[in-house]
Design a protein around this motif. Structure first.
Motif, mmCIF file in Angstrom:
data_model
loop_
_atom_site.group_PDB
_atom_site.id
_atom_site.type_symbol
_atom_site.label_atom_id
_atom_site.label_comp_id
_atom_site.label_asym_id
_atom_site.label_seq_id
_atom_site.Cartn_x
_atom_site.Cartn_y
_atom_site.Cartn_z
ATOM 1 N N GLY A 31 0.794 -1.222 0.000
ATOM 2 C CA GLY A 31 0.000 0.000 0.000
ATOM 3 C C GLY A 31 0.825 1.270 0.000
ATOM 4 O O GLY A 31 0.278 2.365 -0.098
ATOM 5 N N ARG A 32 2.150 1.163 0.122
ATOM 6 C CA ARG A 32 2.996 2.359 0.157
ATOM 7 C C ARG A 32 3.269 2.846 -1.262
ATOM 8 O O ARG A 32 3.641 2.066 -2.138
ATOM 9 N N LYS A 33 3.115 4.156 -1.471
ATOM 10 C CA LYS A 33 3.383 4.722 -2.789
ATOM 11 C C LYS A 33 4.891 4.890 -2.954
ATOM 12 O O LYS A 33 5.510 5.737 -2.328
ATOM 13 N N MET A 34 5.482 4.074 -3.828
ATOM 14 C CA MET A 34 6.941 4.051 -4.015
ATOM 15 C C MET A 34 7.386 4.958 -5.167
ATOM 16 O O MET A 34 8.542 5.350 -5.245
ATOM 17 N N GLY A 35 6.455 5.251 -6.062
ATOM 18 C CA GLY A 35 6.796 6.068 -7.218
ATOM 19 C C GLY A 35 5.643 6.064 -8.204
ATOM 20 O O GLY A 35 4.543 5.573 -7.880
ATOM 21 N N HIS A 36 5.872 6.620 -9.365
ATOM 22 C CA HIS A 36 4.864 6.555 -10.417
ATOM 23 C C HIS A 36 5.553 6.608 -11.772
ATOM 24 O O HIS A 36 6.739 6.935 -11.872
ATOM 25 N N VAL A 37 4.792 6.257 -12.791
ATOM 26 C CA VAL A 37 5.302 6.273 -14.163
ATOM 27 C C VAL A 37 4.359 7.120 -15.005
ATOM 28 O O VAL A 37 3.148 6.881 -14.988
ATOM 29 N N ASN A 38 4.880 8.097 -15.711
ATOM 30 C CA ASN A 38 4.089 8.868 -16.667
ATOM 31 C C ASN A 38 4.383 8.361 -18.069
ATOM 32 O O ASN A 38 5.538 8.399 -18.502
ATOM 33 N N THR A 39 3.357 7.896 -18.741
ATOM 34 C CA THR A 39 3.535 7.434 -20.114
ATOM 35 C C THR A 39 2.850 8.404 -21.057
ATOM 36 O O THR A 39 1.658 8.679 -20.912
ATOM 37 N N ILE A 40 3.635 8.924 -21.980
ATOM 38 C CA ILE A 40 3.094 9.845 -22.984
ATOM 39 C C ILE A 40 2.501 9.033 -24.120
ATOM 40 O O ILE A 40 3.152 8.123 -24.640
ATOM 41 N N LEU A 41 1.264 9.334 -24.467
ATOM 42 C CA LEU A 41 0.569 8.514 -25.475
ATOM 43 C C LEU A 41 0.795 9.060 -26.885
ATOM 44 O O LEU A 41 1.115 10.205 -27.056
#
Lengths: 332, 332
Positions: free
Chosen positions: B322-332
């Motif tokens: 449940g811990r937010k470790m990071g995120h990924v932004n994907t450009i479409l």
């Protein structure tokens, strides 16, 4: 910018800075010590997995000493070549890469002889520690070799044939430890007073010329068994390319990648030197990168108010003429 | 991410962290001290031009004390409202903003009565310190109010009508000290287990619904004389909107702006609280933001290898469910 990119992909940065500075502290951790302070270098090396550089002007002895403790990427033997314009040109020629005609100059007599051979004009460049047009003197018809040599500081130099080029482009390439290569799209560079002002991507050049530039960059990477990001600057003369110089590091003309690519040159460099897989060099947007040099910084508010412009300042407290204070990436 | 954006536009960050942590140090300078350490707070306040927050769970007394020394943006009075689900709902209702039907619950008897009034189902939420689904209990037909109340911890709560919504969207809005407002395009959010997983921009919703969401965000900003970035979460029910909650800070559902806009929510927040002009909220790319929650981080290599994906890790050393470790932004 290297630190921000490294952090983003989970890598911490220990920076080593040779002198106290009022500029913003780089890295997540900072050592301030001279580049010949063996104890400080050893203590620094003990804390890191790999050493890299953001300028080629690091004493090769320093890098060699570090290399005995921890991997240095790119390697000291590459940096040694690039630090010296003569070694660089000889290396490029050995690799079959075209460069402008040049001569070695260690005296006024050498200069007079070489200038005559080159047709009466040329650019005298110190072999070492030149950047942003520093250490360069243009020589025109009628200039006196003795005077030029003395004004130039009499430092070991090369004199290059003056190339009447159509434009300058650069390729930012990366090679991983496993030999994978990724290259960003070539950018077209505009200089004023010897300093890069803008980079435009796409370059608008014939794709065949861009491919030829990529091929040359590939050859350089492989000749060196290079690991990391490499910047290669080219003169475009008609359909021909000459390599102007190369930089064993992230390069100002690659700053556009922050806005044009998901993985920018800084992250790409961190990936390469850390032994991670390279990211895609795919470009999703057209970008113009504009350097903020010296008092250009006075126009900051205007840049901050421009749509689709992202401002990057370098945390330098003091504005000086010719000093790179930041840049702006504008997505087109 | 706030520090990186602040630095990029020439602003240094002094972070204040209430406890020792093995996570990467935030800010360019760090104070580690308790949130009720008056001396540490005073010393901290003396070094900065403005204080802002990245969580609403800061004691209001702490913010009030700081406000006597230095501007706090957004102001303590706003944070006080948002810290308490009841105050928040009352504020929204006073501002004419639609919210789900709800009741105040301070006892099992309150809970039984309100659940009956709401038709036998509802979601019990503690008034304070809830986030990412924490402090929430779903109540279905036949659940015993005494048991639910006791399991819930008997903390002062509200019970909300269970809203059968079509989707959730959020608006990330910013207001400057001079009252200028800029809003990023609404994102469509996907949650699992009470935690945001993905945000999609554009949302694909009817523009009329997006405009209605923007109007509500504008009303909230102006009611508060708000300064900074505000995140507002909405339930979309047919053509209607209900405000789920608001956050007086940069918001997870606004992380896509790092890849979609030249000025992202972090820079926008820094501009607003520093009294600088807001940047354009124009979007240049379509983006999907994917959170890396807990063991999602095991798929890091795959994300690093995905074209047009930019990975953002938060420097957290320990992975927990449940811990937010990071995120990924994907450009479409």
């Amino acid at each position: 910018m290297l630190t921000a990119s490294a952090n983003r992909i989970g890598v911490d940065v220990h920076a080593y800075r040779p002198s106290e500075s009022s500029d913003r502290s780089p890295g997540n951790q900072l050592t301030t010590a001279s580049l010949d302070d063996i104890d400080a270098l050893k203590a620094f090396a003990a804390t890191v997995d790999v050493v890299t550089i953001e300028t080629e002007n690091i004493p090769v002895d320093t890098l060699r000493m570090l290399e005995e403790i921890v991997p240095v990427r790119p390697a000291s033997r590459v940096v040694e070549i690039v630090q010296d314009r003569l070694f660089e040109k000889q290396f490029l020629q050995r690799s079959g890469v075209p460069v402008a005609d040049y001569g070695v100059v260690d005296s006024a007599a050498d200069l007079a002889r070489e200038i005559e051979r080159l047709g009466g004009t040329g650019i005298l460049k110190t072999r070492r520690f030149g950047y942003d047009g520093k250490g360069q003197s243009r020589i025109g018809p009628g200039d006196d070799a003795e005077t030029v040599w003395s004004d130039h500081g009499s430092a070991p130099s090369v004199v290059e044939s003056f190339v009447s080029f159509d434009c300058e482009i650069s390729v930012i390439a990366a090679r991983s430890q496993t030999g994978d290569v990724a290259m960003f799209d070539p950018g077209k560079n505009a200089h004023r007073e010897g300093i890069l002002r803008e980079t435009y991507v796409p370059s608008g050049l014939d794709p065949a010329i861009e491919d030829a530039a990529r091929d040359i960059a590939q050859r350089i990477l492989e000749s060196h068994d290079y690991v990391g990001v490499l910047g290669v600057e080219f003169f475009v003369v008609g359909n021909d390319l000459l390599v102007n110089e190369m930089a064993p590091r992230v390069h100002n003309s690659g700053h556009w990648t922050q806005a044009g690519c998901a993985v920018d040159q800084f992250e790409q460099h961190v990936r390469a030197v850390m032994g991670m897989p390279l990211g895609s060099a795919e470009r999703h947007s057209d970008v113009v990168m504009t350097n903020l040099i010296g008092n250009d910084i006075d126009d900051l508010d205007q840049h901050l108010a421009t749509s689709n412009a992202r401002v990057h300042l370098y945390g330098k407290r003091e504005t000086r003429p010719g000093r790179k204070m930041g840049h702006v990436n504008t997505i087109l």
